[in-house]
Each structure stands twice: as structure tokens, then as C-alpha cells.
Design an enzyme around this catalytic site. Structure first.
Site, mmCIF file in Angstrom:
data_model
loop_
_atom_site.group_PDB
_atom_site.id
_atom_site.type_symbol
_atom_site.label_atom_id
_atom_site.label_comp_id
_atom_site.label_asym_id
_atom_site.label_seq_id
_atom_site.Cartn_x
_atom_site.Cartn_y
_atom_site.Cartn_z
ATOM 1 C CB SER A 178 -0.916 0.007 1.229
ATOM 2 O OG SER A 178 -1.727 -1.144 1.252
ATOM 3 C CG ASN A 179 3.172 2.613 3.342
ATOM 4 O OD1 ASN A 179 3.035 3.783 3.679
ATOM 5 N ND2 ASN A 179 2.764 1.606 4.104
ATOM 6 C CE LYS A 236 1.851 -5.361 6.737
ATOM 7 N NZ LYS A 236 2.086 -4.357 5.665
#
Length: 376
Positions: free
Chosen positions: A107-108, A233
């Protein structure tokens, strides 16, 4: 929404027929410019020349406990082309701070804004920068999730070609109401991808990114038994789930080594770093470490050293800073990087550029944490 609706599943099994499909992954030579589409002006992979791509790109890099960082993707502010120089410098800065591993295409990293070729370029750039700076041992995790099994496998193949070591995979969610009950479709998806992928998989449980689908600890534990599914994660923030997964996978291990676990369990946010360690986790894969990697590392080190009061106080600072990152998302984190580190820029359109008021608010939100970072 509930993870899966109890509706009749489609006839037949896609997984059972997958091996008979004429699937062919991209096999372009990373040392040519053929991976960059004609409509893109981002630098091609041919920008980088190396006589040892195969040797140092595909060495064994085990997953070990620690701090992993989902890196940012940077763009030219005028053209929005991928800025490979900024990507390389950022990767080396994080490595110099002592992080355990990096992750691209999360996402980053604005993976949803990148073409297949640009994704490979980012991973290739990151791997080459690490290798040339003396950090060839640092593993790279690559986001590879897609809505179809076929494309997910293609992303995994492309990740390996570009120098990735592990694939971070979200479950598909667009057609979730049509999936088989009891998570059967999701189980088949992960096992099929894992069996076909040239690199091992890490399960990514992030309900906010997949229409609320939240993988259960039972399913994750079951998937962990696949020889090529090697970690998870957990961005769901559920420490109870993390504890159940960590305990079960530890018990499943024939000869558990805490310094090199068979199945790595990572918290997906820095604001529950020591909480995850208490629950049996092995570290974090957290976007906040783009700004303050040393603070994230030090928090975990102090806890492991038994300095619990100090670790708790540092966790409090990290959690406050992480709340700013959570609220601002990739736009806020980039604004924080720009304000405090002098680089970062903006996201690719249609992400908005922050207002002056937002920029100042995010800068102040990170102030306490950045000052801690600079003291380490």
C-alpha cells in the site's frame, strides 16, 4: 461484511484444472528495456547494467525476526514517472538504519498505481541498490496479490525475475460473495499460487484492503502447513489471532529455532510492536519505519533485552507517531518524509496533494517520534 457467505459454490474446481491451463509467466530479460510499456517514460531496467544479476539477485535470504519496511514508491513531480534514484537512496537509507528486510509493491508503495513493468522496475532498483551498497543479504518481499489466481502467479514470477525473495499476497475479494463456503476458495487460491510460484508466499491479512475479509487463525494455521507458505502479516491488529497463529506454527515446527522460525508471524503496524512480541510474534512489517526505522528497531530491541519499562515508553511514542501515519495514509507518510527528511514528494494521481494545513499537521504529528529517531 462477513468473510464468506454460505452460498453454493460454482461447479468444478479451478485449482484442479489450473495445471492444464496454458499459463506462461513473463520471461523478459531484466537487462533489456522490453519490460517498459511504450506509454511509460519511467526509466527502463536497462538503465542498470550488471554482469552478476543471476548470481546476486537469486541467492538464499532467509526470513528472520525483526523490522521489515514496506517501502514507498517515488515519482518525478512533473511527469509522475518512477523516480529510480529516490527509490534506491531510500532503500539504502533503511538498510543503513539496520532494518531486517524491505517490501515493495505494498500500500505504501502505491502498487495499484503501477504497471507490471513499473512494479518490476521498482523491485529491481531496490535489489540492485541494496546489493551495490553491501546489503545483498537483506531479503525483499514483493506484494503480488491480484483478483485472479492466474495474475497473482504472474506477479510472483515477475517478482522473482526482478530480484524478489518472497511474495506478499492478499486474498482476492471482488467476487467474495460467490466464493465457496468455509473459506475453501481462499484456501485453494493460496495453495495453488504457492505451488506455482517460484518464490515462497507470505499471507497478507488486511481486512481494510479487501472489503472486510478477515482470514481466521484456523485458516492461516492450515495454510502454514504448505511448504511454500512461510509467514503472515497481520494488519488486522488482532493480537489474539497473532498469538494463536504463532503458538500453533511453533508447535508444528519439528525443531523450532526462534532466530529462524519456519513460519514468520509479523504485526502489520508499528503501534502494536511489543504487544505482538508478548503474543509470540517475530516482529513487524510496518510503514512507519519508512520515516523512523531506528525507533521501530530500538523498541523491539529493548523489549527483547528485558528493558520492559523503557520499551513501553518508547512504544508509546511510536504508537502516537503511527496514529499520524494511519490517519494520513501514504499521502501523510510522504508528507512526513518530505518535511523531516527532505524527500518524498507526492503520490501518483489521483491521490491528492496535501494542503499546507495538512502538511503542517502531519509534520507536527511526527515531531516527537522524529526527535526520538534523531537521538538514536
Amino acid at each position: 461484511m462477513a468473510p464468506h457467505l454460505d452460498v453454493p459454490s460454482p461447479a468444478g474446481s479451478f485449482a484442479s484444472n489450473f495445471d492444464r491451463m496454458p499459463f506462461r509467466a513473463a520471461t523478459s530479460d531484466l537487462r533489456t528495456g522490453s519490460l517498459v510499456p511504450t506509454e511509460s517514460h519511467s526509466p527502463s531496467i536497462s538503465t542498470f547494467e550488471s554482469d552478476s544479476v543471476e548470481e546476486d539477485f537469486h541467492m538464499t535470504r532467509p526470513l528472520v525476526p525483526g523490522v521489515y519496511v514496506p517501502t514507498m514508491c517515488f515519482f518525478d513531480q512533473d511527469t509522475e514517472d518512477v523516480d529510480v534514484d529516490a527509490i534506491a537512496r531510500h532503500a539504502v537509507r533503511l538498510a543503513e538504519a539496520g532494518v531486517t528486510g524491505l517490501a515493495t509493491q505494498g500500500s505504501n508503495g502505491e502498487a495499484v498505481h503501477l504497471t507490471h513493468a513499473e512494479r518490476q522496475l521498482v523491485t529491481f532498483t531496490t535489489r540492485k541498490a541494496l546489493n551495490e551498497a553491501g546489503y545483498s543479504h537483506i531479503p525483499i518481499i514483493v506484494g503480488c496479490g491480484a483478483q485472479s489466481t492466474r495474475e497473482t502467479i504472474r506477479y510472483c514470477c515477475e517478482a522473482w525475475e526482478a530480484g524478489g525473495d518472497y511474495a506478499l499476497v492478499l486474498p482476492p475479494s471482488y467476487y467474495a460473495p460467490l466464493f465457496a463456503p468455509s473459506s475453501k476458495t481462499i484456501e485453494e487460491y493460496f495453495t495453488t499460487v504457492a505451488s506455482a510460484s517460484p518464490i515462497p508466499l507470505i499471507i497478507y491479512n488486511f481486512p481494510g484492503a479487501v472489503n472486510g475479509m478477515d482470514l481466521s487463525s484456523d485458516l492461516i494455521i492450515k495454510l502454514s502447513q504448505h511448504p511454500k507458505i512461510v509467514g503472515v502479516k497481520l494488519t488486522c491488529g488482532n493480537t489474539g489471532k497473532l498469538n494463536r497463529v504463532a503458538a500453533a506454527t511453533r508447535e508444528q515446527s519439528k525443531d523450532y529455532n526462534p532466530n529462524k522460525p519456519d513460519f514468520l508471524v509479523l504485526a502489520g503496524s508499528a503501534d502494536f510492536s511489543i504487544q505482538s512480541l508478548i503474543a509470540g510474534g517475530h516482529g513487524i512489517l510496518a510503514g512507519l519505519a519508512n520515516i523512523t526505522p531506528k525507533a521501530c528497531i530500538k523498541t523491539i530491541e529493548m523489549y527483547k533485552a528485558g528493558r520492559y519499562p523503557e520499551a513501553q515508553k518508547m512504544q508509546e511514542v511510536v504508537s502516537r507517531g503511527d496514529w499520524t501515519a494511519i490517519q494520513g495514509g501514504v499521502v501523510g507518510v510522504k508528507a512526513g518524509l518530505q518535511a523531516w527528511m527532505g524527500y518524498g514528494g507526492y503520490g501518483r494521481s489521483p491521490l491528492p496533494k496535501p494542503t499546507a494545513e495538512q502538511t503542517n499537521s502531519w509534520k507536527e504529528g511526527f515531531r516527537e517520534l522524529v526527535l526520538l529517531e534523531k537521538s538514536l
